[in-house]
Each structure stands twice: as structure tokens, then as C-alpha cells.
Design an enzyme around this catalytic site. Sequence first.
Site, PDB file in Angstrom:
ATOM      1  CD  GLU A 354      -2.993  -1.132   2.224  1.00 20.79           C
ATOM      2  OE1 GLU A 354      -4.175  -1.142   1.876  1.00 20.79           O
ATOM      3  OE2 GLU A 354      -2.632  -1.101   3.419  1.00 20.79           O
TER       4      GLU A 354
HETATM    5  C1  ACM Z   1      -2.181  -5.413   3.922  1.00 21.55           C
HETATM    6  O1  ACM Z   1      -3.278  -5.844   4.336  1.00 21.55           O
HETATM    7  N1  ACM Z   1      -2.061  -4.149   3.545  1.00 21.55           N
HETATM    8  C2  ACM Z   1      -1.032  -6.275   3.818  1.00 21.55           C
END
Ligand code: ACM
Length: 714
Positions: A354
Site C-alpha cells: 500500500e
Molecule cells: C495489507 O493488508 N495491507 C497487507
Amino acid sequence: MKATVHLKDFHVEAVGSKFSRQRSKIGTIGELMLNNISRFFLTIFIFMACALTIPGEAQSNKTLSLMPMPATVQPGTGEFLIGSSLKVLVQGNGGSLVERAVNRFLYGLWQRTGIPTRSASSDSPPNFIVNCATAGSDVQSVEEDESYRLEVTSSTVHLDAPKPLGVLHGLQTFLQLVEVGPQGFAAPVITIKDQPRFPWRGLLIDVSRHFMPLEVVKRNLDGMEAVKFNVLHWHLSDDQGFRVESKKFPKLQQMSSEGMYYTQEQIKDLIEYAHDRGIRVVPEFDVPGHATSWFVAYPELASEPGPYQVEHKWGVFNPAMDPTREETYQFLDDFIGEMARLFPDPYFHIGGDEVNGKAWSKNPKIQEFKTAHDLKKNHDLQAWFNKRLQEIVKKHGKIMVGWDEILHPDLPKEIVVQSWRGQKSLAEAARQGYRGLLSSGYYLDLMEPASQHYAMEPLAGATADLTAEEKQRILGGEACMWAEYVNPMNVDGRIWPRAAVVAERLWSAAEVRDLDSMYSRLNRASAGLEWLGLTHQSGARLMLERLSSPHDVHALKLLADVLEPVKGYAREKARDYNSLTPLNRLVDSIPPESEVARDFAGMTTRLLAHASSAEEQDTMRIQLAAWRDNGPQLWPLLKNNALLQELVPVSQNQTLVATAGLQALDYLKTGGRAPTIWREQQLAMLEQAGKPQSELLNMIVPSVKKLVEATTGE
Ligand code: ACM
């Protein structure tokens, strides 16, 4: 499955030994075909084993409650009684780890039976022989042999294993076999040969969003041992906090943990505790995103000047490390070197998930760097960062693991990719030559039922078409406990017992998938886990009492029993949550899965299939009437309680839903014809009642809807 299988139907031993294979031995077409044939037999065998009824006088109608289900089970006749004559002899060269495991086992047996297990006289012969061929490695490896053979006769128990890991697993299996019967506590006569399907079976615990004290992690390690998980993936840093003491960079814990971190001594203690239980500890330090806590202490690491504060909200945030400065890598080199010495496991998780790239896009110097290095997108820049990072991780003797965003052909094939965004990325990684772990489908924070996690098969779906060699690269998977909505009080209830079905998915044959069997065994496993000090059941009761104090909890429990927390990421949208928000409402207190609603759904299905008994139909009526009549008792409690006021409409709904259910049963009993206007009104009401309220879902609604729909309009 209700089939009763008698001993004479079992000719499984020879077949069983074929499919209890070492994963590393598969490969040739011939072997694969053999494997498929074995699987066919395995399916039949497992079908029988799941609902196995042990013959014999003392153990009649007992179903084996093992979780995870072993690779092969051969039942016999009779039972081994647990009594004061129990005497364990440890043989072989397993070392002190085995001795400690046996001591813990004896304590566990004492807890579960109340029978003092050290009372055998010194001249009585040993009747429980543990034989471990060789000691395990100082640092447990992914490849380490975990197999064991457990043979229970009416007079002796023999547990044989090549390595201590097998002893640990076999002792846990034995504990699960013990039940009270007509003669007292006993294990059935049985022979079990067992080994895991996947070598990496993990549980991630996020201690950044909400810190979990060491004793919370330890009791979860005990739970992990019980269901044969072998990796604790410790998510130690994120935007919301940095949880490890660094001696090189002490501002990390001083400025970025809000006082909640583990000292290095505590970490060593935890690693030793885990090692004793056959569990590897893989640390995760998430970079270059999810890293605000680093920048609070060392803003020079970030792509924007700061200053930064520890993040209290949830979500994906813009701050990211500056991948263009040499100083960033110098820092990471020093930090990872320190952590590589602290955490002995050869694998080191760098996160990598992310990264939204916004901080990079806003920094002209970083954009110039991209141009100079011909990096088209921010993802290419992240790959560039990961490549540098991997060199550092490797230099310190570790293998890099990262979330599936790190997948990029520039990275060497030795890294491990953990898939959280779907099985496709796992398949893609395996195709490209990377080893992988599955976590997509195993997110315990999403509040899905055990059946959903259970259905997630690492080698099905997108990975089904992989070649045998590619499938070998899938090391296993991890259940994930992200900590936005958990604290030390309710985390056990979010992890357990559901994590046990992920443990079974990763340990047992893919063909072990019958839901009735799973739920029945899960209930038993759940009770066993509570003996270890886990609080998934007792905590739920305490939290309800906390909410209803000083009133009797009964009326609140009657309502709570049909409710579940909303699913997926719905809570994020429901309120402005952050790490300082109290987690003390009903939604935080109840289990993710309503057993009462699941049972009611089963009764509904049988009723509509004309397969339910009059007694069961009475049970449905009694339950519905109790739910209908509960409201008026509950409302005075709800109205005078700041935390319960939000439940008034939830309770009113329950009264309406239960009333509709009772009326539908009446109509169905007398031919099924109901006034059209009634049907329409009830279906409209159920539509509303099925929507989330106070972040809760009423799980009776789908069943009552089926009952109403089963009537016919006039
Ligand atoms: C995640 O759930 N961002 C690894």
C-alpha cells in the site's frame, strides 16, 4: 456427515502411507499420477475419518475431535485410561526441548482431566513412551521434519518422531483425543501417522495499531501450538506505532511507541517461548509506506520534511521513505543489521504494501531521480527501493519476504511473496519462480465465518493450473489479525477459534473440507484453547457483563447471541475510528460468528426440506418466542446505559423478526398459504432488519426470510 464407520471398513493404512508424502518429493508425472490416485482414496478415507465413530464398549458414539485432522488415522478397539498410573518415559536424543514439552503436556493433561499426572510410583513401569530420534536445529527451519507417529493401545502410548517438532505435534494430538467416557478420562485406541501438507503455517499479529502486551502474544503462541501453526508473523511497526526497542536508533521506541513497545530482552524471551512451542518468529518492519512512526523519530528518512506525528487513524497514508537518498539505505542497513541479530529466523519481512506514491510525486527531487534512472512509475521506484533493500537484508543473512506489491522481475527468486490481494498474485509469483504464501482469504479482522476461511484452498482457484513445480513454491499461508478493531481484551475472540480452521487448511489434506465435521471439531478445539489461558470465550462473557453491569446479563446475551459484527471494511465507513476510540461496545464484545444463528439456519434448512423432527420444530418455536419476548425485558436496561442505548432499535428489530418467524411457522404448519399483504410487509421489514445497525448484523434475518418466502400468497 452422519455415517457410522466400523473398524472393518478401514483398510487405509497402506493407502495412507502413500499420500503422507514429503512435499519436496513430488515432481515427476508418474509421481503426480500416483498422487492423484492417492488423493482419490484420501477423499474416501477422509470422508470416513471426519465422522469416525469409534467402536468399542467404552467409547461408543464418540466422534474424533481432532483439529487439524491428521494425515492418516487408524482406529482400534478400546481405550487408554488416564489415571494415576500414567508415567512418561522420554527416549532418544530430542534434548531439553522435548523434556519441557512433556512437562507442559502433563500440566495440560492435568488441567483437562483434573487427574494428577505425576503420581505414578517410582517403581511402576512407564506406559507413555516418547521417542525422539534427534534434536532440532537451534533455529527452526522451514524444512524441518514435523512428522510423528502416535500409537495408543489400551495399555500404552508410543509417540515416535524424527525431530522434536513431531513430538510437540503428537502431544497436542493426544491431548485432543482425551475425553471423559463411562470409565473416566481416556484416549481411544488408535494409530495416527501425521505430517503437514504445507511447511509454513502462520498467524500474523499486528501489534502496531493496538499494542498487545507480551502475555497476550504468549497465550496466542500456546493456542498456535495446539493447532500446529508454526510461524508467528509479528507485525511490529506501522503508521500507528513502532513496537521494538532499537539500541542503535532509540528514538524509534522513545518517540514513536507512546510508551508501548517490547524491550530486546522481552523479544528474546518471546522468541525462546515460541521456539519451545515449535514456532518460528518472523518480524515485519513495514517499509517504505506504512512507516509514519519511523518518521516521527527520524523525519530525514521521509520523502517530505515533516514534522510527523504518530498516526491515530486507520487507512493508507501518504508518508513514505525517500528511496533516493543514500542515507536512507545506510539507516536501513544499520537497523536491519541490529534486528537481524535480534531475530534468529532466516526470513525477514519488509512489508512493502500500500505505497500510494503521493509523497514521491510531490517531491521534485524524487521525480528527477526517477527520470534519471528511467523509472516510469512510482511502482518502478518502489521496485528499485526493494532491490536495494533486498541486498541489505541478504547481507545480514536473511531472506526477504514482502506483501504481493513487491512482486517485480528485478528481484531475485529467493524472496518470498505474501499474497493478500488475491490468489492471482500468488499464482503469478509462483509462475515467475518466486515462493509464496497465501493470506488472501485468511484475514481474521474481516469478521467472516470460519467456513469462508476454511474454503480458501491455497492450491485451488487461480493457483489450480500451476505446474507441480510451481505449486511446490507455495510454502503455505498465514491467518492475519490486523489490529484496528482489537485490543488485548477482545483479540483472542477475533483470532480464536476461527484461526484453527486456517491451521487445518494448511496442515490437513485439501479433501478435508466437510463443514459439519469442521464446526463440530472446531467447537471442541475451542474449549481446549480456553484451557491454555486464551480468553476467546471467557472474555466475551466478561465484556457482556461489563456492558450490562449491574444487571443480569441474560437478556442482553439472548440478543447478542444472534448478532455479528459487520463484515469486511464496513466499520471504517461507519464511524470516525482511531486508536484512541474505546472498543467497549457490543460490536467489540461479541464473537465474529453467531453459533446460535448458524444452528437456527440449519434447523430452517431442514424444516424447509421437510427433514426436521417435531422436537426440532418445537425448539425453533421456543427460540423465536424467547427472542420475541426478550425486548420488553431488555429495554429498561438499554435505555439507561450509555453504551447500550444504540441497541434499542436492534432489539426492536429482533422482536419483529422473531414475530415474523413464528407467524411463518404457523402458516407453514397449516399448508403454507399466507395473506399476500402479510408476506409483503414481512419481507419489507426483513429487508430493513437485515441492514447493519450500530455496526451489528442480525443473523437470524436470512433464516426468517426463507421461512416467510416459503409461504405462498393468497
Ligand atoms: C495489507 O493488508 N495491507 C497487507
